[in-house]
Design a protein around this motif. Structure first.
Motif, PDB file in Angstrom:
ATOM      1  N   ARG A   2      -6.456 -16.729 -13.301  1.00  0.00           N
ATOM      2  CA  ARG A   2      -6.029 -17.736 -12.400  1.00  0.00           C
ATOM      3  C   ARG A   2      -6.989 -19.078 -12.702  1.00  0.00           C
ATOM      4  O   ARG A   2      -8.043 -19.077 -12.487  1.00  0.00           O
ATOM      5  CB  ARG A   2      -6.596 -17.118 -10.923  1.00  0.00           C
ATOM      6  CG  ARG A   2      -5.417 -16.243 -10.418  1.00  0.00           C
ATOM      7  CD  ARG A   2      -5.972 -15.994  -8.835  1.00  0.00           C
ATOM      8  NE  ARG A   2      -4.817 -16.830  -7.898  1.00  0.00           N
ATOM      9  CZ  ARG A   2      -3.741 -16.325  -7.899  1.00  0.00           C
ATOM     10  NH1 ARG A   2      -3.247 -15.300  -8.077  1.00  0.00           N
ATOM     11  NH2 ARG A   2      -2.887 -17.109  -7.109  1.00  0.00           N
ATOM     12  N   SER A 114       1.787  -6.223   6.171  1.00  0.00           N
ATOM     13  CA  SER A 114       3.068  -6.012   5.536  1.00  0.00           C
ATOM     14  C   SER A 114       3.983  -5.946   6.837  1.00  0.00           C
ATOM     15  O   SER A 114       5.264  -6.280   6.612  1.00  0.00           O
ATOM     16  CB  SER A 114       3.239  -4.584   4.768  1.00  0.00           C
ATOM     17  OG  SER A 114       2.747  -3.522   5.674  1.00  0.00           O
TER      18      SER A 114
ATOM     19  N   GLY B  27      -1.149 -16.806 -11.303  1.00  0.00           N
ATOM     20  CA  GLY B  27      -1.549 -17.846 -10.018  1.00  0.00           C
ATOM     21  C   GLY B  27      -0.739 -18.971 -10.121  1.00  0.00           C
ATOM     22  O   GLY B  27      -1.593 -20.079  -9.931  1.00  0.00           O
ATOM     23  N   VAL B  29       1.908 -20.473  -8.747  1.00  0.00           N
ATOM     24  CA  VAL B  29       2.233 -20.842  -7.357  1.00  0.00           C
ATOM     25  C   VAL B  29       1.146 -20.545  -6.303  1.00  0.00           C
ATOM     26  O   VAL B  29       0.959 -19.279  -6.080  1.00  0.00           O
ATOM     27  CB  VAL B  29       3.521 -20.236  -6.997  1.00  0.00           C
ATOM     28  CG1 VAL B  29       4.179 -20.608  -5.631  1.00  0.00           C
ATOM     29  CG2 VAL B  29       4.556 -20.486  -8.305  1.00  0.00           C
ATOM     30  N   ALA B  30       0.756 -21.328  -5.670  1.00  0.00           N
ATOM     31  CA  ALA B  30      -0.588 -21.294  -4.899  1.00  0.00           C
ATOM     32  C   ALA B  30      -0.066 -20.212  -3.475  1.00  0.00           C
ATOM     33  O   ALA B  30      -0.948 -19.303  -3.041  1.00  0.00           O
ATOM     34  CB  ALA B  30      -1.401 -22.540  -4.734  1.00  0.00           C
ATOM     35  N   ALA B  32       2.180 -18.322  -2.974  1.00  0.00           N
ATOM     36  CA  ALA B  32       2.822 -17.000  -2.997  1.00  0.00           C
ATOM     37  C   ALA B  32       1.908 -16.066  -3.169  1.00  0.00           C
ATOM     38  O   ALA B  32       0.586 -16.449  -3.306  1.00  0.00           O
ATOM     39  CB  ALA B  32       3.770 -17.058  -4.292  1.00  0.00           C
ATOM     40  N   ASP B  33       2.431 -15.018  -2.587  1.00  0.00           N
ATOM     41  CA  ASP B  33       1.226 -13.589  -2.606  1.00  0.00           C
ATOM     42  C   ASP B  33       0.876 -13.509  -4.276  1.00  0.00           C
ATOM     43  O   ASP B  33      -0.221 -13.050  -4.267  1.00  0.00           O
ATOM     44  CB  ASP B  33       1.966 -12.578  -2.151  1.00  0.00           C
ATOM     45  CG  ASP B  33       2.050 -12.797  -0.470  1.00  0.00           C
ATOM     46  OD1 ASP B  33       2.918 -12.461   0.113  1.00  0.00           O
ATOM     47  OD2 ASP B  33       1.158 -13.444   0.110  1.00  0.00           O
ATOM     48  N   SER B  35       2.003 -14.715  -8.278  1.00  0.00           N
ATOM     49  CA  SER B  35       2.819 -15.639  -9.243  1.00  0.00           C
ATOM     50  C   SER B  35       2.328 -15.451 -10.419  1.00  0.00           C
ATOM     51  O   SER B  35       1.361 -15.051 -10.789  1.00  0.00           O
ATOM     52  CB  SER B  35       2.905 -16.924  -8.511  1.00  0.00           C
ATOM     53  OG  SER B  35       1.710 -17.272  -8.701  1.00  0.00           O
ATOM     54  N   GLY B  51       5.303 -10.785  -0.358  1.00  0.00           N
ATOM     55  CA  GLY B  51       5.277  -9.714   0.315  1.00  0.00           C
ATOM     56  C   GLY B  51       4.194  -8.795   0.054  1.00  0.00           C
ATOM     57  O   GLY B  51       3.331  -8.970  -0.716  1.00  0.00           O
ATOM     58  N   PRO B  52       4.252  -7.664   0.470  1.00  0.00           N
ATOM     59  CA  PRO B  52       5.095  -7.196   1.640  1.00  0.00           C
ATOM     60  C   PRO B  52       4.875  -7.928   2.846  1.00  0.00           C
ATOM     61  O   PRO B  52       3.897  -7.925   3.364  1.00  0.00           O
ATOM     62  CB  PRO B  52       4.883  -5.625   1.828  1.00  0.00           C
ATOM     63  CG  PRO B  52       3.369  -5.173   1.300  1.00  0.00           C
ATOM     64  CD  PRO B  52       3.184  -6.283   0.276  1.00  0.00           C
ATOM     65  N   ARG B  53       6.002  -8.060   3.598  1.00  0.00           N
ATOM     66  CA  ARG B  53       5.934  -8.838   4.703  1.00  0.00           C
ATOM     67  C   ARG B  53       7.284  -8.358   5.679  1.00  0.00           C
ATOM     68  O   ARG B  53       7.820  -7.585   5.441  1.00  0.00           O
ATOM     69  CB  ARG B  53       6.094 -10.459   4.568  1.00  0.00           C
ATOM     70  CG  ARG B  53       7.520 -10.964   3.776  1.00  0.00           C
ATOM     71  CD  ARG B  53       7.414 -12.412   3.509  1.00  0.00           C
ATOM     72  NE  ARG B  53       8.601 -12.736   2.840  1.00  0.00           N
ATOM     73  CZ  ARG B  53       8.919 -14.081   2.667  1.00  0.00           C
ATOM     74  NH1 ARG B  53       8.189 -14.986   3.046  1.00  0.00           N
ATOM     75  NH2 ARG B  53       9.896 -14.181   1.791  1.00  0.00           N
ATOM     76  N   ASP B 144      -0.254  -9.074  -9.510  1.00  0.00           N
ATOM     77  CA  ASP B 144      -0.947 -10.174  -8.959  1.00  0.00           C
ATOM     78  C   ASP B 144      -1.071 -10.056  -7.474  1.00  0.00           C
ATOM     79  O   ASP B 144      -2.007 -10.356  -6.845  1.00  0.00           O
ATOM     80  CB  ASP B 144      -0.627 -11.408  -9.292  1.00  0.00           C
ATOM     81  CG  ASP B 144      -1.509 -12.741  -8.874  1.00  0.00           C
ATOM     82  OD1 ASP B 144      -1.041 -13.626  -8.603  1.00  0.00           O
ATOM     83  OD2 ASP B 144      -2.671 -12.576  -8.682  1.00  0.00           O
ATOM     84  N   ALA B 145       0.104  -9.660  -7.089  1.00  0.00           N
ATOM     85  CA  ALA B 145       0.417  -9.763  -5.352  1.00  0.00           C
ATOM     86  C   ALA B 145      -0.476  -8.296  -4.870  1.00  0.00           C
ATOM     87  O   ALA B 145      -0.616  -8.145  -3.585  1.00  0.00           O
ATOM     88  CB  ALA B 145       1.594  -9.613  -4.647  1.00  0.00           C
ATOM     89  N   GLY B 146      -0.941  -7.672  -5.840  1.00  0.00           N
ATOM     90  CA  GLY B 146      -1.498  -6.383  -5.304  1.00  0.00           C
ATOM     91  C   GLY B 146      -0.474  -5.293  -4.653  1.00  0.00           C
ATOM     92  O   GLY B 146      -0.759  -4.226  -4.030  1.00  0.00           O
ATOM     93  N   ILE B 147       0.827  -5.131  -5.261  1.00  0.00           N
ATOM     94  CA  ILE B 147       1.731  -4.313  -5.036  1.00  0.00           C
ATOM     95  C   ILE B 147       1.768  -3.096  -5.800  1.00  0.00           C
ATOM     96  O   ILE B 147       1.647  -3.331  -7.063  1.00  0.00           O
ATOM     97  CB  ILE B 147       2.990  -5.027  -4.847  1.00  0.00           C
ATOM     98  CG1 ILE B 147       3.372  -6.245  -3.736  1.00  0.00           C
ATOM     99  CG2 ILE B 147       4.211  -3.948  -4.627  1.00  0.00           C
ATOM    100  CD1 ILE B 147       4.332  -6.796  -3.925  1.00  0.00           C
TER     101      ILE B 147
END
Lengths: 327, 241
Positions: A2, A114, B27, B29-30, B32-33, B35, B51-53, B144-147
């Motif tokens: 990042r 979520s 990273g 796209v700042a 976004a969760d 990117s 997401g998740p949202r 990156d989003a931790g999914i």
């Protein structure tokens, strides 16, 4: 990796690089965390038997990670703590949220989870402070308490079958006005004893929500609903109708002085810089950053520039090496 | 036209079994969760995951799983001639579906019931292998989003021209009309999740070409692992104690 999304000139890049390298060397000496990424095998001693916690998966007898993060071990429990993921609620967390919907007998709040969290009408103190059963009239008047896009402070009550439930039964919870709401990644806000901070020298309230929503606003005295029952009651009933026709004295009373507003902006910018750099956000660090900016006589908008960002990084590297030297 | 010279060099100077240079960045796209930007040679793709949202369309909510949505689009300026319709045409709809099915098989959706995960992928520069680059970029963004994912999904393409199996076709080789095999692969579980082919190929040759593509996927997986590990370490030491 990042990258920090700022345009730095050559010297600033080198200074930032050096500060970050210093931070890296400090952390690797202090603790050897095991960072893992997806599908990495986690070293486990199989003799004791192991409890596989969050972020792990059993594959062919070995434990592999399902997220990118750091492996934590507590006795027999092994789990992977994620970094930039969504907020993971725990009972008793103080959170700040924004109302997204007014539904039947409840408000739905957006809290960076979520799903939307639910604040029941019965988990909310009525404006007149009386403890009674909520009637249909209360349900119809829900909008006079909170509307869409209002910012609310509440506490996590628990998980119910239809989602996450909150409660706001104390004086310190409720609607937040006259201030800014900031969003930072949740992992930068640690769970502490105190999440409400009153920065006296600036006259500003600071609420560090565990979900990464931070409120910076003008200081409001905690009202005691029980005592001021009689005066309070007509006030909230009249608020909506008389909003546009406030008397001159009322307007003067509700006017936020410009200095407080500038302080609010300064603190908000300090939080933004810390969040960009990825440092833990605590009240002490915020006040230090604000002091740094005022001592350099920087304009508020310059705090978001590249020079201040590099200075904050260098300052943090200094501070951590000093604490490490002392501890 | 000669796609492989007698010395064994391709049009861009690569060997038949050689992949193009890969580059990834997390990273981009700042807001976004999660990117990522992923480059395979001249093909450049950006992906963003939200997401998740909360599910936006309540009727589509699934009570025990997360809903995964995916949208693939090409920027107007991504191809040689300016594109008329970047989204909604048949090819984009097909690739959106393909990416969604590939990622959905791998995301642990049962851990996030009643929620929604949106994956947006956009091609900034198209030079062959956009499908593969999109899947790799989507994997990085999801990580990156931790999914939680069962395994990293990596993808690579391979073809067969001038009687030689070629790895990682670029646009010119792709337009030659020869077979183009795209493989989506889970390196740790050693499973194939996506297999698509254009044109025709005999069965014994197909075996070779598919194996070659799988080797390419493993190479991409190693690179992606390194990038993610570096990123995690950096976030951890910056945060401090």
């Amino acid at each position: 990796m990042r990258e920090i999304q700022l345009s730095l000139n050559k010297t600033q890049k080198i200074r930032l690089q050096r500060a970050l390298e210093k931070l890296e060397s400090l952390s690797s000496k202090v603790n050897s965390h095991a960072s893992v990424t997806i599908a990495d095998s986690i070293p486990v001693s199989y003799e004791d038997g192991v409890l596989k916690g969050h972020g792990t998966l059993d594959f062919n007898g070995e434990v592999i990670s399902t997220v990118c993060g750091v492996v934590e071990r507590v006795n027999k429990l092994v789990y992977v703590r994620t970094l930039r993921a969504k907020y993971k609620p725990e009972v008793g967390d103080i959170i700040v949220g924004r109302v997204s919907e007014v539904a039947q007998k409840r408000w739905r709040l957006d809290i960076n989870y979520s799903q939307d969290a639910v604040l029941m009408l019965s988990s909310m103190n009525l404006p007149d402070g009386i403890q009674r059963r909520r009637t249909a009239l209360d349900e119809l008047n829900m909008r006079s308490i909170f509307e869409e896009d209002d910012v609310i402070c509440a506490e996590v009550r628990g998980f119910q079958h239809d989602g996450l439930h909150l409660q706001a039964r104390s004086q310190k919870y409720g609607k937040l006005e006259r201030g800014q709401l900031l969003t930072v990644p949740p992992y930068l806000v640690k769970r502490r004893k105190q999440h409400f901070h009153h920065l006296e020298q600036y006259g500003v309230d600071l609420i560090l929500g565990c979900n990464g929503f931070i409120w910076v606003g003008e200081h409001v005295e905690a009202r005691d609903d029980m005592v001021g029952d009689q005066e309070k009651k007509p006030e909230w009933q009249n608020t909506k109708s008389q909003k546009n026709s406030m008397s001159l004295e009322d307007q003067e009373r509700t006017y936020t002085p410009i200095e407080t507003r500038q302080n609010i902006c300064r603190i908000a910018n300090a939080i933004r810089v810390l969040s960009t750099l990825g440092f833990n956000i605590t009240a002490e660090l915020i006040t230090e950053t604000v002091n740094l900016s005022s001592s350099l006589n920087l304009d508020i908008h310059q705090m978001l520039g590249s020079e201040f960002c590099v200075l904050v990084a260098e300052g943090e590297a200094e501070r951590r090496s000093l604490t490490k030297g002392r501890g | 036209m000669e796609y492989v010279s007698p010395e064994g060099l391709r049009l861009d100077g690569r060997r038949p079994m050689e992949m193009r240079q890969i580059r990834a960045e997390i990273g981009a796209v700042a807001k976004a969760d999660g990117s990522a930007v992923f480059e395979m040679g001249n093909t450049k793709v950006i992906s963003a995951v939200y997401g998740p949202r909360e599910v936006q369309n309540w009727s589509q909510q699934i009570s025990d799983k997360a809903l995964v949505r995916c949208e693939y689009s090409m920027a107007n300026f991504s191809t040689g001639d300016r594109m008329r319709k970047p989204k909604g045409d048949r090819r984009s709809t097909e690739i959106s579906l393909v990416i969604r099915q590939t990622m959905e098989a791998c995301i642990m959706t049962h851990l996030m019931p009643r929620s929604q995960i949106d994956i947006f992928v956009q091609v900034l520069q198209a030079d062959g292998g956009t499908r593969s680059a999109c899947i790799n970029a989507a994997t990085l963004a999801l990580a990156d989003a931790g999914i939680p994912l069962q395994d990293l999904v990596t993808s690579c393409s391979a073809g067969y021209l001038n009687s030689t199996p070629l790895l990682d076709l670029n646009y010119v080789e792709d337009s030659a009309g020869g077979p183009d095999v795209t493989v989506g692969f889970l390196p740790k579980l050693d499973k194939v999740t996506l297999l698509q082919m254009d044109s025709k190929l005999s069965l014994d040759l197909f075996e070779n070409v598919m194996q070659l593509a799988i080797e390419g996927c493993k190479a991409v997986a190693n690179y992606i692992r390194e990038i993610l590990l570096e990123n995690t370490k950096q976030l951890e030491y910056r945060r401090g104690l």
